[in-house]
Motif scaffolding. Sequence first.
Motif, PDB file in Angstrom:
ATOM      1  N   LEU A 477      -5.862   1.186   1.198  1.00  0.00           N
ATOM      2  CA  LEU A 477      -6.174   1.364   2.616  1.00  0.00           C
ATOM      3  C   LEU A 477      -6.652   0.031   3.191  1.00  0.00           C
ATOM      4  O   LEU A 477      -7.619  -0.558   2.685  1.00  0.00           O
ATOM      5  CB  LEU A 477      -7.273   2.429   2.778  1.00  0.00           C
ATOM      6  CG  LEU A 477      -7.810   2.627   4.202  1.00  0.00           C
ATOM      7  CD1 LEU A 477      -6.731   3.176   5.137  1.00  0.00           C
ATOM      8  CD2 LEU A 477      -9.020   3.573   4.178  1.00  0.00           C
ATOM      9  N   ARG A 478      -5.966  -0.437   4.244  1.00  0.00           N
ATOM     10  CA  ARG A 478      -6.377  -1.686   4.910  1.00  0.00           C
ATOM     11  C   ARG A 478      -6.202  -1.492   6.411  1.00  0.00           C
ATOM     12  O   ARG A 478      -5.083  -1.251   6.885  1.00  0.00           O
ATOM     13  CB  ARG A 478      -5.522  -2.862   4.455  1.00  0.00           C
ATOM     14  CG  ARG A 478      -5.819  -4.167   5.206  1.00  0.00           C
ATOM     15  CD  ARG A 478      -4.945  -5.291   4.731  1.00  0.00           C
ATOM     16  NE  ARG A 478      -5.284  -5.702   3.372  1.00  0.00           N
ATOM     17  CZ  ARG A 478      -4.583  -6.602   2.675  1.00  0.00           C
ATOM     18  NH1 ARG A 478      -3.482  -7.154   3.191  1.00  0.00           N
ATOM     19  NH2 ARG A 478      -4.957  -6.936   1.453  1.00  0.00           N
ATOM     20  N   ALA A 479      -7.316  -1.566   7.116  1.00  0.00           N
ATOM     21  CA  ALA A 479      -7.306  -1.469   8.582  1.00  0.00           C
ATOM     22  C   ALA A 479      -6.571  -0.221   9.059  1.00  0.00           C
ATOM     23  O   ALA A 479      -5.783  -0.269  10.011  1.00  0.00           O
ATOM     24  CB  ALA A 479      -6.691  -2.729   9.190  1.00  0.00           C
ATOM     25  N   GLY A 480      -6.809   0.885   8.417  1.00  0.00           N
ATOM     26  CA  GLY A 480      -6.228   2.150   8.844  1.00  0.00           C
ATOM     27  C   GLY A 480      -4.841   2.430   8.336  1.00  0.00           C
ATOM     28  O   GLY A 480      -4.304   3.509   8.577  1.00  0.00           O
ATOM     29  N   GLU A 481      -4.246   1.480   7.622  1.00  0.00           N
ATOM     30  CA  GLU A 481      -2.899   1.679   7.089  1.00  0.00           C
ATOM     31  C   GLU A 481      -2.968   1.816   5.559  1.00  0.00           C
ATOM     32  O   GLU A 481      -3.709   1.092   4.896  1.00  0.00           O
ATOM     33  CB  GLU A 481      -1.992   0.511   7.461  1.00  0.00           C
ATOM     34  CG  GLU A 481      -1.746   0.383   8.966  1.00  0.00           C
ATOM     35  CD  GLU A 481      -1.016   1.590   9.523  1.00  0.00           C
ATOM     36  OE1 GLU A 481      -0.133   2.133   8.821  1.00  0.00           O
ATOM     37  OE2 GLU A 481      -1.328   2.001  10.673  1.00  0.00           O
ATOM     38  N   VAL A 482      -2.170   2.732   5.036  1.00  0.00           N
ATOM     39  CA  VAL A 482      -2.159   2.988   3.596  1.00  0.00           C
ATOM     40  C   VAL A 482      -0.847   2.508   2.994  1.00  0.00           C
ATOM     41  O   VAL A 482       0.237   2.846   3.483  1.00  0.00           O
ATOM     42  CB  VAL A 482      -2.350   4.486   3.291  1.00  0.00           C
ATOM     43  CG1 VAL A 482      -2.258   4.731   1.782  1.00  0.00           C
ATOM     44  CG2 VAL A 482      -3.695   4.978   3.821  1.00  0.00           C
ATOM     45  N   THR A 483      -0.981   1.687   1.954  1.00  0.00           N
ATOM     46  CA  THR A 483       0.178   1.167   1.229  1.00  0.00           C
ATOM     47  C   THR A 483       0.226   1.814  -0.152  1.00  0.00           C
ATOM     48  O   THR A 483      -0.803   1.961  -0.813  1.00  0.00           O
ATOM     49  CB  THR A 483       0.092  -0.360   1.079  1.00  0.00           C
ATOM     50  OG1 THR A 483      -0.037  -0.941   2.378  1.00  0.00           O
ATOM     51  CG2 THR A 483       1.337  -0.902   0.392  1.00  0.00           C
ATOM     52  N   VAL A 484       1.436   2.177  -0.582  1.00  0.00           N
ATOM     53  CA  VAL A 484       1.625   2.799  -1.889  1.00  0.00           C
ATOM     54  C   VAL A 484       2.244   1.784  -2.838  1.00  0.00           C
ATOM     55  O   VAL A 484       3.275   1.170  -2.505  1.00  0.00           O
ATOM     56  CB  VAL A 484       2.547   4.029  -1.790  1.00  0.00           C
ATOM     57  CG1 VAL A 484       2.708   4.686  -3.163  1.00  0.00           C
ATOM     58  CG2 VAL A 484       1.987   5.024  -0.784  1.00  0.00           C
ATOM     59  N   THR A 485       1.631   1.561  -3.976  1.00  0.00           N
ATOM     60  CA  THR A 485       2.172   0.604  -4.943  1.00  0.00           C
ATOM     61  C   THR A 485       3.404   1.180  -5.632  1.00  0.00           C
ATOM     62  O   THR A 485       3.708   2.362  -5.526  1.00  0.00           O
ATOM     63  CB  THR A 485       1.128   0.265  -6.015  1.00  0.00           C
ATOM     64  OG1 THR A 485       0.795   1.453  -6.732  1.00  0.00           O
ATOM     65  CG2 THR A 485      -0.117  -0.335  -5.395  1.00  0.00           C
ATOM     66  N   LYS A 486       4.100   0.306  -6.345  1.00  0.00           N
ATOM     67  CA  LYS A 486       5.305   0.729  -7.052  1.00  0.00           C
ATOM     68  C   LYS A 486       4.943   1.509  -8.306  1.00  0.00           C
ATOM     69  O   LYS A 486       3.890   1.310  -8.906  1.00  0.00           O
ATOM     70  CB  LYS A 486       6.140  -0.505  -7.424  1.00  0.00           C
ATOM     71  CG  LYS A 486       6.624  -1.324  -6.225  1.00  0.00           C
ATOM     72  CD  LYS A 486       7.378  -2.550  -6.717  1.00  0.00           C
ATOM     73  CE  LYS A 486       7.848  -3.409  -5.534  1.00  0.00           C
ATOM     74  NZ  LYS A 486       8.570  -4.632  -5.976  1.00  0.00           N
ATOM     75  N   HIS A 487       5.888   2.354  -8.696  1.00  0.00           N
ATOM     76  CA  HIS A 487       5.731   3.048  -9.969  1.00  0.00           C
ATOM     77  C   HIS A 487       5.948   2.071 -11.104  1.00  0.00           C
ATOM     78  O   HIS A 487       6.598   1.028 -10.940  1.00  0.00           O
ATOM     79  CB  HIS A 487       6.710   4.218 -10.080  1.00  0.00           C
ATOM     80  CG  HIS A 487       6.346   5.383  -9.216  1.00  0.00           C
ATOM     81  ND1 HIS A 487       5.435   6.328  -9.583  1.00  0.00           N
ATOM     82  CD2 HIS A 487       6.773   5.724  -7.966  1.00  0.00           C
ATOM     83  CE1 HIS A 487       5.307   7.229  -8.630  1.00  0.00           C
ATOM     84  NE2 HIS A 487       6.116   6.877  -7.626  1.00  0.00           N
ATOM     85  N   GLY A 488       5.461   2.417 -12.274  1.00  0.00           N
ATOM     86  CA  GLY A 488       5.529   1.512 -13.405  1.00  0.00           C
ATOM     87  C   GLY A 488       6.499   1.964 -14.477  1.00  0.00           C
ATOM     88  O   GLY A 488       7.561   2.526 -14.195  1.00  0.00           O
ATOM     89  N   GLY A 489       6.089   1.767 -15.749  1.00  0.00           N
ATOM     90  CA  GLY A 489       6.964   2.038 -16.876  1.00  0.00           C
ATOM     91  C   GLY A 489       6.883   3.481 -17.360  1.00  0.00           C
ATOM     92  O   GLY A 489       6.375   4.382 -16.684  1.00  0.00           O
ATOM     93  N   LEU A 490       7.383   3.663 -18.580  1.00  0.00           N
ATOM     94  CA  LEU A 490       7.478   4.980 -19.206  1.00  0.00           C
ATOM     95  C   LEU A 490       6.093   5.488 -19.612  1.00  0.00           C
ATOM     96  O   LEU A 490       5.190   4.696 -19.906  1.00  0.00           O
ATOM     97  CB  LEU A 490       8.390   4.875 -20.437  1.00  0.00           C
ATOM     98  CG  LEU A 490       8.889   6.161 -21.081  1.00  0.00           C
ATOM     99  CD1 LEU A 490       9.803   6.917 -20.118  1.00  0.00           C
ATOM    100  CD2 LEU A 490       9.643   5.823 -22.368  1.00  0.00           C
ATOM    101  N   VAL A 491       5.952   6.821 -19.636  1.00  0.00           N
ATOM    102  CA  VAL A 491       4.675   7.396 -20.082  1.00  0.00           C
ATOM    103  C   VAL A 491       4.416   7.003 -21.536  1.00  0.00           C
ATOM    104  O   VAL A 491       5.354   6.738 -22.310  1.00  0.00           O
ATOM    105  CB  VAL A 491       4.680   8.930 -19.946  1.00  0.00           C
ATOM    106  CG1 VAL A 491       4.800   9.335 -18.493  1.00  0.00           C
ATOM    107  CG2 VAL A 491       5.783   9.546 -20.778  1.00  0.00           C
ATOM    108  N   LEU A 492       3.169   6.980 -21.944  1.00  0.00           N
ATOM    109  CA  LEU A 492       2.805   6.662 -23.326  1.00  0.00           C
ATOM    110  C   LEU A 492       3.187   7.817 -24.254  1.00  0.00           C
ATOM    111  O   LEU A 492       3.063   8.977 -23.902  1.00  0.00           O
ATOM    112  CB  LEU A 492       1.300   6.411 -23.447  1.00  0.00           C
ATOM    113  CG  LEU A 492       0.687   5.309 -22.584  1.00  0.00           C
ATOM    114  CD1 LEU A 492      -0.794   5.158 -22.926  1.00  0.00           C
ATOM    115  CD2 LEU A 492       1.413   3.997 -22.764  1.00  0.00           C
TER     116      LEU A 492
END
Length: 581
Positions: A477-492
């Motif tokens: 959350l930055r200044a009222g806007e929400v950014t979603v990060t990228k998904h990563g690798g395979l589950v453990l």
Amino acid sequence: MLRALLDIAWLEDFLAGAARGRGLRFAAYDRHGVLVAAGDPVVELTALAEQALARVPADIRFQRLAPADEPPAEVAFIADQGIYHVVAPVYVDEQLAGFVAVGEFRGEDLAPEQKLAYLEKLQTNPAEVERLWRELPLLERRGDWHAVRTVRWLARMLGAWVRREQQVVTSSDELSVVGDMAELLHGDEDLQTVLNRVVSETARVMKCRFCSLRLLDAQTGELRMAATHNLPPAYLDKGSVYPGDNPIDQEALAGKIIYVEDAAADPRVRFPDAARRAGIVSGLTVGLIYRGQALGVIRVYTDRKQRFRTAQRKLLRAIAYQAATAIAHARLFEERLQSARTQRQLELAGDLQTRLMRTTPPMKPHIRVASLFQPSQEVGGDFCDFVLLADGRLAAIVADVVGKGIKASLLATYLRGALRAAADHTGNIAEMVTRLNRQFCHDTLPAEFVTLLIAAIREDGRELEYCNAGHEPILRLRAGEVTVTKHGGLVLGVNPEERYATSTVDLQPDDVCLLYTDGAIEAFNFESESYGRRRLTDSLRRHGGLEISTALRSVQWDIRRFAGLAEQGDDLTLVGIRVVD
């Protein structure tokens, strides 16, 4: 039996009343021949001599006299210091209960030594002794003689009286044991105590020397010995018992009452030699059946041949029914106790897990962090943690182990320990996750896996490096806007050769990052709608300006309001990170 069952005062009154009408002296003896009660003397000689037949001889010999159609057919004529008594046995259900005697009579002549004994005892002259002696009625050894008929009548009367008293006692005992069984239904005794009481009380009320109770093992089908009464240890070790090998048990478990007259000779008995050595002769077997379910069998044995009456068979069936109900009740009680103990252990484990989740994170001047953990059960598969990496950075960790409950919580604890150990030796979070995945694949089953997210924040709070192993993305959350990060690798836990990489997110003062498990977005309401990432994003936007721990609680309340009273099937974990100047 006479002494045990009859009131002695009543017996004395009965004997005295019977004597008055017949001019005879009556006496009663127990089955060992010991005097129980006697009427007063009716002739002067025995009154003056204070004489009575104190004991029936152990070697008494009975004579069969006609007419023999009036039981008992046999009587004995016993002399005591020259005075005779007619003695008859008292039988109850063909068992000797005692003896009765009618007197007093004289033989043809009084022996010189007996006359001398009376002279000394009475302190009188020979003529007086002879007079007293001649006043006694003369003994007659005929079946139709009135004294013989009287003693037979008296034996029948006392036998009937004892039988009625025995029936009263037996009925009382039967009611008592059935009542005791019923009491077990409302008691809190453990199963073994219930079983021990069942066999001991059954043997007592059935008047059988031995009793055993076997319970059916649902896993193996074996009838396992659960409780015994008086059976020798050697008999208990005779071998395994399966209903399929024994028609007696098959029929008993089908609801029949099975009688064995002679265990050593009955072809249905599987271990006849063991029965012979133990002294087992006759027996009854009844199934323990509760609501149509066979629980086991109960057996009673005697050490002699015995035909069990219909009433006894019905009694054992009634006992078996009550016992089966008591056993089922005791099992349920033990299950409740075990469930309560397990529940308590789960509560303790849950408390411990919650405390581990609430460990105070390391302090950093430009970073504020908080966490919130809400398991769907007492213990959960989610976990979160804060650790200091070897390079000095603060790392936030969120993970979600597949499944729920104890198994998932143990795997979560395993992961937490492994991550903390790795954090002491490296600052490379990609290498940490890669090694952890390899170790996890080696130590767990194929169906066991976990999603994991590690986010490491630089000392100045200006950069966040993360490694995502199949987990939900970070919300910034930055200044009222929400950014979603990228998904990563395979589950453990899927591919031990998986190599994990990291990504970075730039940060500024007042930025808020939210790490969470799928319990946040997969909470359902009564319309089966999921909360979803959009609602979670809106909630973060609304509350992100609050102090970080307050913001997490507010997000949690938004999720709760959405779900209402609908039961949630997944754990909920939230981790918040705020950057400050």
